[in-house]
Scaffold this motif. Sequence first.
Motif, mmCIF file in Angstrom:
data_model
loop_
_atom_site.group_PDB
_atom_site.id
_atom_site.type_symbol
_atom_site.label_atom_id
_atom_site.label_comp_id
_atom_site.label_asym_id
_atom_site.label_seq_id
_atom_site.Cartn_x
_atom_site.Cartn_y
_atom_site.Cartn_z
ATOM 1 N N TYR A 1 1.490 -23.388 -46.483
ATOM 2 C CA TYR A 1 2.557 -24.377 -46.630
ATOM 3 C C TYR A 1 3.850 -23.590 -46.469
ATOM 4 O O TYR A 1 4.194 -22.776 -47.329
ATOM 5 C CB TYR A 1 2.481 -25.061 -47.993
ATOM 6 N N ILE A 2 4.535 -23.822 -45.348
ATOM 7 C CA ILE A 2 5.651 -22.958 -44.971
ATOM 8 C C ILE A 2 6.889 -23.793 -44.698
ATOM 9 O O ILE A 2 6.859 -24.744 -43.918
ATOM 10 C CB ILE A 2 5.288 -22.152 -43.708
ATOM 11 N N GLY A 3 8.001 -23.397 -45.349
ATOM 12 C CA GLY A 3 9.296 -24.017 -45.073
ATOM 13 C C GLY A 3 9.835 -23.496 -43.756
ATOM 14 O O GLY A 3 9.092 -22.921 -42.952
ATOM 15 N N PRO A 4 11.124 -23.662 -43.516
ATOM 16 C CA PRO A 4 11.709 -23.236 -42.246
ATOM 17 C C PRO A 4 11.474 -21.744 -41.948
ATOM 18 O O PRO A 4 11.574 -20.907 -42.835
ATOM 19 C CB PRO A 4 13.203 -23.506 -42.434
ATOM 20 N N VAL A 5 11.141 -21.472 -40.698
ATOM 21 C CA VAL A 5 11.021 -20.099 -40.201
ATOM 22 C C VAL A 5 12.126 -19.932 -39.164
ATOM 23 O O VAL A 5 12.107 -20.599 -38.124
ATOM 24 C CB VAL A 5 9.635 -19.825 -39.582
ATOM 25 N N LYS A 6 13.083 -19.056 -39.445
ATOM 26 C CA LYS A 6 14.261 -18.915 -38.588
ATOM 27 C C LYS A 6 13.981 -18.192 -37.280
ATOM 28 O O LYS A 6 14.629 -18.433 -36.294
ATOM 29 C CB LYS A 6 15.359 -18.169 -39.341
ATOM 30 N N GLY A 7 13.011 -17.297 -37.277
ATOM 31 C CA GLY A 7 12.791 -16.460 -36.097
ATOM 32 C C GLY A 7 11.406 -16.623 -35.515
ATOM 33 O O GLY A 7 10.835 -17.703 -35.474
ATOM 34 N N LYS A 8 10.851 -15.515 -35.118
ATOM 35 C CA LYS A 8 9.594 -15.446 -34.382
ATOM 36 C C LYS A 8 8.379 -15.732 -35.269
ATOM 37 O O LYS A 8 8.323 -15.300 -36.415
ATOM 38 C CB LYS A 8 9.479 -14.037 -33.801
ATOM 39 N N MET A 9 7.410 -16.456 -34.693
ATOM 40 C CA MET A 9 6.136 -16.697 -35.373
ATOM 41 C C MET A 9 5.002 -16.279 -34.440
ATOM 42 O O MET A 9 5.005 -16.640 -33.269
ATOM 43 C CB MET A 9 5.953 -18.176 -35.712
ATOM 44 N N GLU A 10 4.064 -15.498 -34.986
ATOM 45 C CA GLU A 10 2.839 -15.137 -34.282
ATOM 46 C C GLU A 10 1.673 -15.553 -35.165
ATOM 47 O O GLU A 10 1.553 -15.077 -36.290
ATOM 48 C CB GLU A 10 2.776 -13.634 -34.034
ATOM 49 N N ILE A 11 0.840 -16.451 -34.654
ATOM 50 C CA ILE A 11 -0.263 -16.975 -35.454
ATOM 51 C C ILE A 11 -1.571 -16.767 -34.702
ATOM 52 O O ILE A 11 -1.733 -17.244 -33.584
ATOM 53 C CB ILE A 11 -0.058 -18.474 -35.763
#
Length: 94
Positions: free
Chosen positions: A73-83
Amino acid sequence: AEIDIADIKGDLELADKYSKGTVGSFKNAKMELYESKIQFGSGQEAQINAKYSTLRFPQLAALATESYESKFYIGPVKGKMEINDKYSKLCFLL
């Protein structure tokens, strides 16, 4: 184990199994989690390897995760996401 950690002014390294609890805000984090339920404060970069875990983050600057059958459960992510994921539930909250 039960964990209850206040805000961390520096970086966080956490290797944990079968735990639940809370961790305050942190700068950067590297985590190895197995069957854990943890609610975190805000953070900068988070690198997470999680299996069978439930994790909550109100806000992150960047996220890299390798997960298996976990719930995020994740709020805002401002930058890069690697999943890199199998069988997990990812909920992005506003």
